[in-house]
Design an enzyme around this catalytic site. Structure first.
Site, mmCIF file in Angstrom:
data_model
loop_
_atom_site.group_PDB
_atom_site.id
_atom_site.type_symbol
_atom_site.label_atom_id
_atom_site.label_comp_id
_atom_site.label_asym_id
_atom_site.label_seq_id
_atom_site.Cartn_x
_atom_site.Cartn_y
_atom_site.Cartn_z
ATOM 1 N N GLY A 112 0.819 -1.215 0.000
ATOM 2 C CA GLY A 112 0.000 0.000 0.000
ATOM 3 C C GLY A 112 0.848 1.257 0.000
ATOM 4 N N SER A 141 2.449 -5.203 -3.614
ATOM 5 C CA SER A 141 1.068 -5.610 -3.326
ATOM 6 C C SER A 141 0.786 -7.031 -3.807
ATOM 7 C CB SER A 141 0.110 -4.661 -4.038
ATOM 8 O OG SER A 141 0.135 -4.954 -5.430
ATOM 9 N N CYS A 142 -0.370 -7.510 -3.433
ATOM 10 C CA CYS A 142 -0.793 -8.862 -3.835
ATOM 11 C C CYS A 142 -0.815 -9.009 -5.361
ATOM 12 C CB CYS A 142 -2.160 -9.158 -3.251
ATOM 13 S SG CYS A 142 -3.324 -7.803 -3.446
ATOM 14 N N ASN A 143 -1.367 -8.021 -6.049
ATOM 15 C CA ASN A 143 -1.448 -8.116 -7.509
ATOM 16 C C ASN A 143 -0.056 -8.063 -8.142
ATOM 17 O OD1 ASN A 143 -4.282 -8.354 -8.034
ATOM 18 N ND2 ASN A 143 -4.512 -6.251 -7.305
ATOM 19 N N ARG A 170 -11.062 -7.471 -6.093
ATOM 20 C CA ARG A 170 -12.121 -7.657 -5.087
ATOM 21 C C ARG A 170 -12.442 -6.277 -4.483
ATOM 22 N NH1 ARG A 170 -9.371 -5.122 -2.172
ATOM 23 N NH2 ARG A 170 -8.048 -5.701 -0.410
ATOM 24 N N HIS A 195 -1.091 -0.869 -11.720
ATOM 25 C CA HIS A 195 -0.472 -2.175 -11.477
ATOM 26 C C HIS A 195 0.748 -2.435 -12.353
ATOM 27 C CE1 HIS A 195 -4.701 -2.383 -10.171
ATOM 28 N NE2 HIS A 195 -4.164 -2.995 -9.131
ATOM 29 N N HIS A 221 -8.857 -11.541 -6.262
ATOM 30 C CA HIS A 221 -8.736 -10.791 -7.512
ATOM 31 C C HIS A 221 -8.642 -11.808 -8.663
ATOM 32 C CE1 HIS A 221 -7.602 -7.313 -5.093
ATOM 33 N NE2 HIS A 221 -6.484 -7.892 -4.679
HETATM 34 N N1 LIG Z 1 -5.448 -6.593 3.010
HETATM 35 C C1 LIG Z 1 -4.863 -7.080 1.936
HETATM 36 O O1 LIG Z 1 -5.413 -7.925 1.243
HETATM 37 C C2 LIG Z 1 -3.485 -6.619 1.566
HETATM 38 C C3 LIG Z 1 -2.755 -7.361 0.612
HETATM 39 C C4 LIG Z 1 -1.471 -6.947 0.275
HETATM 40 C C5 LIG Z 1 -0.932 -5.825 0.878
HETATM 41 N N2 LIG Z 1 -1.685 -5.105 1.788
HETATM 42 C C6 LIG Z 1 -1.045 -3.936 2.390
HETATM 43 O O2 LIG Z 1 -0.666 -4.271 3.727
HETATM 44 C C7 LIG Z 1 -0.742 -3.101 4.540
HETATM 45 C C8 LIG Z 1 -1.652 -3.397 5.713
HETATM 46 O O3 LIG Z 1 -2.944 -3.679 5.212
HETATM 47 P P1 LIG Z 1 -4.013 -4.526 6.039
HETATM 48 O O4 LIG Z 1 -5.082 -4.880 5.074
HETATM 49 O O5 LIG Z 1 -3.355 -5.604 6.824
HETATM 50 O O6 LIG Z 1 -4.551 -3.403 7.026
HETATM 51 P P2 LIG Z 1 -5.493 -3.601 8.301
HETATM 52 O O7 LIG Z 1 -6.284 -2.381 8.448
HETATM 53 O O8 LIG Z 1 -6.186 -4.919 8.258
HETATM 54 O O9 LIG Z 1 -4.441 -3.697 9.509
HETATM 55 C C9 LIG Z 1 -3.734 -2.601 9.977
HETATM 56 C C10 LIG Z 1 -3.511 -2.794 11.459
HETATM 57 O O10 LIG Z 1 -2.647 -1.744 11.900
HETATM 58 C C11 LIG Z 1 -3.127 -1.291 13.144
HETATM 59 N N3 LIG Z 1 -2.626 0.060 13.409
HETATM 60 C C12 LIG Z 1 -3.187 1.268 13.140
HETATM 61 N N4 LIG Z 1 -2.396 2.258 13.569
HETATM 62 C C13 LIG Z 1 -1.297 1.679 14.118
HETATM 63 C C14 LIG Z 1 -0.113 2.178 14.749
HETATM 64 N N5 LIG Z 1 0.109 3.481 14.926
HETATM 65 N N6 LIG Z 1 0.801 1.283 15.201
HETATM 66 C C15 LIG Z 1 0.587 -0.050 15.053
HETATM 67 N N7 LIG Z 1 -0.517 -0.572 14.479
HETATM 68 C C16 LIG Z 1 -1.444 0.276 14.016
HETATM 69 C C17 LIG Z 1 -4.660 -1.380 13.001
HETATM 70 O O11 LIG Z 1 -5.307 -1.367 14.267
HETATM 71 C C18 LIG Z 1 -4.814 -2.692 12.261
HETATM 72 O O12 LIG Z 1 -4.902 -3.792 13.152
HETATM 73 C C19 LIG Z 1 -1.229 -1.973 3.598
HETATM 74 O O13 LIG Z 1 -0.104 -1.335 3.062
HETATM 75 C C20 LIG Z 1 -1.941 -2.740 2.514
HETATM 76 O O14 LIG Z 1 -2.019 -2.018 1.307
HETATM 77 C C21 LIG Z 1 -2.917 -5.494 2.157
#
Ligand SMILES: NC(=O)c1ccc[n+]([C@@H]2O[C@H](COP(=O)([O-])OP(=O)(O)OC[C@H]3O[C@@H](n4cnc5c(N)ncnc54)[C@H](O)[C@@H]3O)[C@@H](O)[C@H]2O)c1
Length: 349
Positions: A112, A141-143, A170, A195, A221
């Site tokens: 992200g 990222s995943c994609n 998705r 992407h 996706h």
């Molecule tokens: N969800 C997906 O499918 C996916 C896939 C690939 C990459 N990503 C990337 O991974 C990263 C995280 O995404 P996610 O979906 O796991 O997010 P998420 O919202 O599920 O999790 C984020 C977590 O961080 C915590 N948080 C918030 N502020 C914080 C702080 N100051 N210190 C510590 N923790 C804190 C939140 O409470 C939450 O539990 C992003 O960059 C996202 O783009 C996500």
């Protein structure tokens, strides 16, 4: 470094999966996980024996109030680790990065974030050796991870001259209750989607363009690819290559996998944790080569889990635990139970 002392910052969709994966490695210790919300989801981490650290001083009281005893604050944790795997939301990560730099710990951020936050983007198949000894990296990222796996594999064998990818994304993760779309398909506008340029942060030599829409589904996706190859290929030679590539799983409509729902149902039936599907899934009966040698295929991507093996490999490279992509990828796959025959790892340096 004989073993890496690691911490996961942000115990959400990605963080909880990375935490489990790190704790399963024999050359890594999960020293703690950080979050700010004293939820039952974080309580699971405590029940798994992961020390919980508060991301802010205010969060210390929140955790205590919820009956979760924090082991300390993020600043205390950073003093104990070699590498932070930041899985917090975009916006928070950039602030955390300043902390990591101040303390001098290595850090990994997720897809992200922009490439410029670390100036180095990682994929185990495509550029493992470039990560060795680095202090900062972005696991894409995943994609992008899925495309790098697939395109680097095809490029190595057939040469990819030109690629076009159409992506149906998705709408949200299954746990997300605040976003949509619920009843719409939303194109990424204007023009090409981000992407393809993201793939080029890792493989700049690949000529690739992408379009994307967001659909009302939470499972996976789906990528539709059109690939101009340099060397002749047949559907059978492509199937054979992909069937022998780690972290790739061939599925087929004929075999009952007619949709993303069937892939996730398979993962459920297999008893995989959280229904995770760490491999990219390629429909083998989608593979077509036309009279001009252009390859077409369909791929499904489990967004929540596909990037988790790459996070493990990235730690191994950055902390110089393993200089060979081949050995790291194989070691990681073993801990997920998705290992292949040893010779199938020989393509990685
Ligand atoms: N969800 C997906 O499918 C996916 C896939 C690939 C990459 N990503 C990337 O991974 C990263 C995280 O995404 P996610 O979906 O796991 O997010 P998420 O919202 O599920 O999790 C984020 C977590 O961080 C915590 N948080 C918030 N502020 C914080 C702080 N100051 N210190 C510590 N923790 C804190 C939140 O409470 C939450 O539990 C992003 O960059 C996202 O783009 C996500």
């Amino acid at each position: 470094m004989a073993s890496a002392q690691a911490a996961v910052i942000g115990y959400g969709v990605v963080g909880k999966r990375v935490a489990d994966a790190v704790s399963a490695q024999s050359d890594m210790d999960l020293v703690g996980v950080v979050d700010v919300v004293p939820s039952d989801l974080v309580r699971v981490a405590a029940e798994r024996g992961y020390p919980i650290y508060a991301g802010t001083s205010a969060a210390v009281d929140g955790f205590k109030g919820a009956g979760i005893e924090p082991a300390g604050t993020i600043d205390e944790l950073l003093g104990k680790i070699d590498v932070a795997i930041d899985c917090s939301p975009p916006g928070v990560t950039a602030k955390n990065v300043e902390r990591y730099k101040q303390v001098g710990v290595k850090y990994i951020v997720q897809g992200g974030e922009a490439h410029g936050l670390t100036d180095f983007s990682f994929n185990a198949f495509a550029n493992y050796s470039d990560a060795i000894g680095r202090s900062a990296a972005r696991v894409v990222s995943c994609n992008t991870t899925s495309e790098c796996r697939l395109l680097s594999t095809l490029d190595r064998t057939f040469g990819v001259v030109d690629a076009f990818i159409a992506i149906t994304r998705r709408g949200v993760d299954p746990v997300d209750i605040k976003k949509g779309p619920i009843n719409a398909t939303v194109p990424a506008l204007p023009g090409f989607s981000h992407h393809a340029p993201d793939v080029q942060t890792i493989m700049p030599e690949i000529n690739v363009r992408s379009l994307a829409v967001v659909a009302s589904t939470t499972l996976m996706h789906v990528h539709m690819l059109r690939l101009q190859l340099r060397d002749p290929a047949t559907p059978d030679s492509v199937r054979e290559l992909l069937a022998s590539t780690p972290r790739v799983r061939l599925v087929s409509g004929k075999g009952g996998i007619a949709s993303t729902a069937h892939i996730i149902e398979w993962a459920r039936d297999m008893g995989r944790p959280r229904n995770d599907h760490w491999e990219i899934a390629i429909w083998e009966d989608s593979i077509v080569v036309d009279e001009n040698g252009v390859l077409y295929l369909l791929m499904a991507v489990h967004m929540e889990s596909v990037i988790v093996p790459e996070n493990v490999d990235c730690i191994r490279a950055m902390c110089e635990l393993e200089s060979s992509a081949r050995r790291s990828i194989e070691a990681t796959d073993l801990t997920f139970g998705i290992e292949r025959a040893e010779e199938q790892y020989a393509v990685f340096a």
